[in-house]
Motif scaffolding. Structure first.
Motif, mmCIF file in Angstrom:
data_model
loop_
_atom_site.group_PDB
_atom_site.id
_atom_site.type_symbol
_atom_site.label_atom_id
_atom_site.label_comp_id
_atom_site.label_asym_id
_atom_site.label_seq_id
_atom_site.Cartn_x
_atom_site.Cartn_y
_atom_site.Cartn_z
ATOM 1 N N LEU A 1 -0.436 11.130 -2.293
ATOM 2 C CA LEU A 1 -0.256 12.078 -1.227
ATOM 3 C C LEU A 1 0.802 13.255 -1.924
ATOM 4 C CD1 LEU A 1 -0.692 10.509 2.127
ATOM 5 C CD2 LEU A 1 -2.332 12.042 1.128
ATOM 6 N N ALA A 2 1.808 12.607 -2.434
ATOM 7 C CA ALA A 2 2.731 13.639 -3.198
ATOM 8 C C ALA A 2 2.060 14.455 -4.063
ATOM 9 C CB ALA A 2 3.875 12.689 -3.845
ATOM 10 N N ILE A 3 1.203 13.940 -5.194
ATOM 11 C CA ILE A 3 0.825 14.713 -6.126
ATOM 12 C C ILE A 3 -0.403 15.580 -5.657
ATOM 13 C CG2 ILE A 3 -0.750 14.378 -8.096
ATOM 14 C CD1 ILE A 3 0.494 11.919 -8.731
ATOM 15 N N LEU A 4 -0.998 14.941 -4.436
ATOM 16 C CA LEU A 4 -2.131 15.657 -3.881
ATOM 17 C C LEU A 4 -1.507 17.105 -3.246
ATOM 18 C CD1 LEU A 4 -5.216 16.164 -3.132
ATOM 19 C CD2 LEU A 4 -4.437 14.672 -0.997
ATOM 20 N N SER A 5 -0.346 16.877 -2.466
ATOM 21 C CA SER A 5 0.351 17.851 -1.906
ATOM 22 C C SER A 5 0.490 19.259 -2.758
ATOM 23 C CB SER A 5 1.663 17.418 -1.087
ATOM 24 O OG SER A 5 1.222 16.638 -0.235
ATOM 25 N N ARG B 1 -1.206 24.726 -4.733
ATOM 26 C CA ARG B 1 -1.703 25.695 -5.982
ATOM 27 C C ARG B 1 -3.253 26.073 -5.588
ATOM 28 N NH1 ARG B 1 -3.447 23.270 -11.647
ATOM 29 N NH2 ARG B 1 -5.270 22.729 -10.263
ATOM 30 N N ASP B 2 -3.925 25.095 -5.113
ATOM 31 C CA ASP B 2 -5.243 25.311 -4.811
ATOM 32 C C ASP B 2 -5.427 26.466 -3.482
ATOM 33 O OD1 ASP B 2 -6.068 23.877 -6.766
ATOM 34 O OD2 ASP B 2 -6.431 22.087 -5.450
ATOM 35 N N ILE B 3 -4.399 26.295 -2.674
ATOM 36 C CA ILE B 3 -4.591 27.290 -1.533
ATOM 37 C C ILE B 3 -4.186 28.564 -2.001
ATOM 38 C CG2 ILE B 3 -3.399 27.848 0.682
ATOM 39 C CD1 ILE B 3 -2.999 24.744 1.085
ATOM 40 N N LEU C 1 0.887 -1.127 -0.064
ATOM 41 C CA LEU C 1 0.045 -0.037 0.106
ATOM 42 C C LEU C 1 0.873 1.111 -0.007
ATOM 43 C CD1 LEU C 1 -2.696 -1.127 2.486
ATOM 44 C CD2 LEU C 1 -2.988 -1.028 0.269
ATOM 45 N N VAL C 2 2.209 1.279 0.395
ATOM 46 C CA VAL C 2 2.871 2.352 0.564
ATOM 47 C C VAL C 2 3.013 3.086 -0.622
ATOM 48 C CG1 VAL C 2 5.270 3.273 1.237
ATOM 49 C CG2 VAL C 2 4.051 1.670 2.903
ATOM 50 N N PRO C 3 3.596 2.245 -1.869
ATOM 51 C CA PRO C 3 3.861 3.214 -3.010
ATOM 52 C C PRO C 3 2.943 4.005 -3.362
ATOM 53 C CG PRO C 3 4.942 1.016 -3.301
ATOM 54 C CD PRO C 3 3.864 0.874 -1.857
ATOM 55 N N LEU C 4 1.539 3.223 -3.328
ATOM 56 C CA LEU C 4 0.203 3.843 -4.018
ATOM 57 C C LEU C 4 -0.069 5.094 -3.286
ATOM 58 C CD1 LEU C 4 -2.215 4.020 -6.009
ATOM 59 C CD2 LEU C 4 -3.434 2.263 -4.470
#
Length: 204
Positions: A137-141, A146-148, A129-132
């Motif tokens: 989370l890296a992409i979401l961060s 940008r969204d903030i 589960l770790v790689p996925l």
């Protein structure tokens, strides 16, 4: 003394020793040293208990840490479940989106919650589960920054991602703890390959 060839007759050696005090003294010292080394009965301390303690105590600490991580991951899964359930009825928690978009978010949150619970139940699944989750989370961060800046998302919505982040941290530590534990016979499988049998530890 050791049964090695003398290189001369015994009588010649005895004759030399009777006339050479230095050699005679050396032979006596060597003979006494050899006898002492062979017959020395100095007691050897029993270190078995200390050796066992050095092995067992760390193992107990690892198992205790593993249990705590499993409990924490299970609780995190329940929190993630609580985050995902409202989206099933269109409540995306701090963010406006279409019903289908809310359902997609709910599906992801519920799947993540199920993954956390599954890893807590079977810790050896944590590694997969770790790689996925780390990639997500890296992409979401990056996107969240940008969204903030553009004001597209508020703090309340960002807070819903903390459970996933906490779950990732717990998965990493649980995987490391799991690797530190020797596999039991039930966890090992004997797999035959073309070049012969290979003992493998199950990971699924």
């Amino acid at each position: 003394m050791d049964g090695e060839p003398l290189g001369m007759s015994t009588s010649a050696l005895d004759a030399h020793l009777s006339s050479c005090p230095v050699c005679k003294q050396w032979v006596e010292q060597a003979t006494n040293l050899t006898r002492t080394a062979r017959l020395d009965a100095t007691p050897v301390p029993d270190l078995a208990d200390q050796i066992v303690a050095d092995v067992v105590l760390p193992a107990r600490r690892v198992h205790r840490r593993r249990t705590l991580l499993r409990v924490a991951l299970f609780v995190t899964g329940l929190v993630q479940l609580g985050i995902g359930l409202p989206a099933l009825v269109g409540d995306s928690i701090g963010m406006a989106m279409s019903m289908h978009g809310a359902h997609e978010m709910a599906a992801w949150d519920l799947a993540t919650a199920a993954a956390f619970v599954a890893a807590a139940w079977l810790p050896r699944r944590a590694a997969g589960l770790v790689p996925l989750l780390a990639t997500f989370l890296a992409i979401l961060s990056v996107l969240s920054v940008r969204d903030i800046v553009t004001g597209a998302v508020g703090p309340d919505r960002l807070a819903t991602h903390l459970a996933a982040l906490a779950g990732l941290v717990l998965l990493v530590f649980l995987d490391r703890t799991e690797r530190a534990i020797q596999p039991s016979p039930a966890q090992a499988v004997h797999t035959h390959v073309d070049d012969g049998p290979t003992d493998l530890r199950t990971v699924a």
